[in-house]
Enzyme design. Structure first.
Site, mmCIF file in Angstrom:
data_model
loop_
_atom_site.group_PDB
_atom_site.id
_atom_site.type_symbol
_atom_site.label_atom_id
_atom_site.label_comp_id
_atom_site.label_asym_id
_atom_site.label_seq_id
_atom_site.Cartn_x
_atom_site.Cartn_y
_atom_site.Cartn_z
ATOM 1 N N ASP A 1 0.830 -1.210 0.000
ATOM 2 C CA ASP A 1 0.000 0.000 0.000
ATOM 3 C C ASP A 1 0.867 1.264 0.000
ATOM 4 O OD1 ASP A 1 -1.488 -2.243 0.750
ATOM 5 O OD2 ASP A 1 -2.877 -1.086 1.967
ATOM 6 N N HIS B 1 -0.642 4.708 -0.258
ATOM 7 C CA HIS B 1 -1.393 5.698 0.522
ATOM 8 C C HIS B 1 -0.877 7.134 0.364
ATOM 9 C CE1 HIS B 1 -4.482 3.484 2.573
ATOM 10 N NE2 HIS B 1 -3.637 2.573 3.037
ATOM 11 N N ASP C 1 -4.663 0.515 -2.631
ATOM 12 C CA ASP C 1 -4.611 1.651 -1.702
ATOM 13 C C ASP C 1 -3.507 2.632 -2.094
ATOM 14 O OD1 ASP C 1 -6.829 0.807 -0.360
ATOM 15 O OD2 ASP C 1 -5.824 0.403 1.543
ATOM 16 N N HIS D 1 -9.699 1.657 -0.237
ATOM 17 C CA HIS D 1 -9.669 3.123 -0.360
ATOM 18 C C HIS D 1 -9.899 3.554 -1.809
ATOM 19 C CE1 HIS D 1 -8.147 4.434 3.696
ATOM 20 N NE2 HIS D 1 -7.959 3.124 3.762
ATOM 21 N N ARG E 1 -10.742 -8.153 7.592
ATOM 22 C CA ARG E 1 -9.554 -8.276 8.456
ATOM 23 C C ARG E 1 -9.331 -9.752 8.809
ATOM 24 N NH1 ARG E 1 -6.512 -3.742 7.792
ATOM 25 N NH2 ARG E 1 -7.845 -1.879 7.856
ATOM 26 N N HIS F 1 -3.056 -4.151 2.714
ATOM 27 C CA HIS F 1 -4.216 -3.821 3.537
ATOM 28 C C HIS F 1 -4.060 -3.895 5.052
ATOM 29 C CE1 HIS F 1 -8.424 -3.294 4.537
ATOM 30 N NE2 HIS F 1 -8.495 -4.482 5.114
#
Length: 311
Positions: free
Chosen positions: A15, A17, A49, A83, A247, A268
């Site tokens: 990720d 971000h 993400d 996201h 999760r 994630h």
């Protein structure tokens, strides 16, 4: 007889971000740390993400969208993270539900959270997927106790993404501010990717495996073929896609995939976890003081943006 497949380099990038400086440093380290000819022909799988939390989502997408033209001999796979799905939902880029239902039907299951999360109620909300409303909303609680950080605008920390395009958080003007090239990038993200004949070094020697890449993972106890079918179809009837946002339910490899060697690689989970053929590559988790990492197959080598590699 056909020749057996040869090992090739597959790179899985965690990720990002919104941290473009970390992304560029990681890419440079991958170029340095991998044999040139192998890097130039590598399969590079980005695990999703790309937006939120960090300040540079716009520049991250600029960088990623340019890779196929800059490295034409590489194969690039861009997975959709939770996201990214929410960002795309706000921009009205998600395909409509195949059964003809309205996105608003997916709100009901989670409507108890609407007030706390301050779901978006501005222009166009009536036809918006649930996650687009949550992403662009204004959360009333200001501190995320689970992460130990302040929320940045919404439960998704989407404020910096709005700002990277020059508009305030929650503004409907974002739809106009995002360039068409970025909209195409987001609209084309895949929810799952499968790759055959991927080699990996193990304690028992080199194994030839099938690889399944999905942002969060595959659910245990649910039929894998059905999961893959719905992910490939990008089934937007579902208000919360577990394979992109789950999760505990998606952390392990489903038992039916253990019959033949299958790598399941995800991001994630805000951690780096390599156990057998289950690879979770998200060391950064969107925290500004943590590295963005990638894993290189078949060597299983971890390369980070913070590594100092000899040129």
């Amino acid at each position: 007889m056909s020749e057996p497949p040869k090992p090739r380099v597959v790179i899985c990038v965690g990720d990002i971000h919104g941290f473009v400086t970390k992304l560029k440093s990681l890419w440079s380290n991958l170029e340095t740390g991998i044999d040139r000819s192998e890097f130039e022909t590598a399969t590079v799988i980005f695990l999703g993400d790309y937006c939120d939390r960090g300040p540079d989502t716009r520049h991250v997408i600029d960088f990623l969208a340019a890779l196929p033209s800059r490295y034409p001999r590489q194969k690039h796979v861009f997975l959709c993270g939770n996201h990214d799905l929410a960002f795309a939902a706000f921009l009205r880029l998600l395909p409509p539900p195949q059964d003809g239902s309205a996105f608003s039907e997916g709100w009901r299951e989670y409507e108890a959270s609407e007030d706390r999360e301050g779901w978006f109620k501005g222009e166009g909300y009536e036809k918006m997927h649930l996650q687009g409303r949550r992403w662009s909303g204004s959360i009333k609680v200001k501190f995320n106790t689970a992460k130990g950080t302040e929320y940045q605008g919404s439960i998704y920390d989407a404020g910096p993404t709005f700002e990277s395009y020059g508009v305030p958080h929650g503004s409907a003007d974002l739809v106009k501010a995002v360039p068409d090239e970025h909209k195409k990038f987001l609209a084309d993200l895949v929810w799952v990717h499968e790759e055959d004949d991927v080699f990996v070094n193990t304690d028992d020697g080199v194994k030839c495996c099938k690889l399944i890449a999905v942002h969060a993972g595959l659910e245990k106890g649910a039929d894998v073929k059905e999961q893959l079918k719905l992910l490939k179809a990008r089934d937007t009837r579902v208000p919360k896609v577990e394979a992109l946002s789950g999760r505990k339910s998606v952390r392990d490899i489903p038992e039916e995939l253990t019959a033949s060697p299958t790598i399941v690689v995800s991001g994630h989970h805000a951690r780096l976890h390599v156990e057998g053929l289950r690879l979770i590559i998200d060391e950064g988790g969107g925290y500004k003081d943590r590295p963005v990492a990638a894993i290189v197959l078949p060597s299983m080598k971890i390369i980070r943006d913070t590594d100092v590699l000899a040129k």
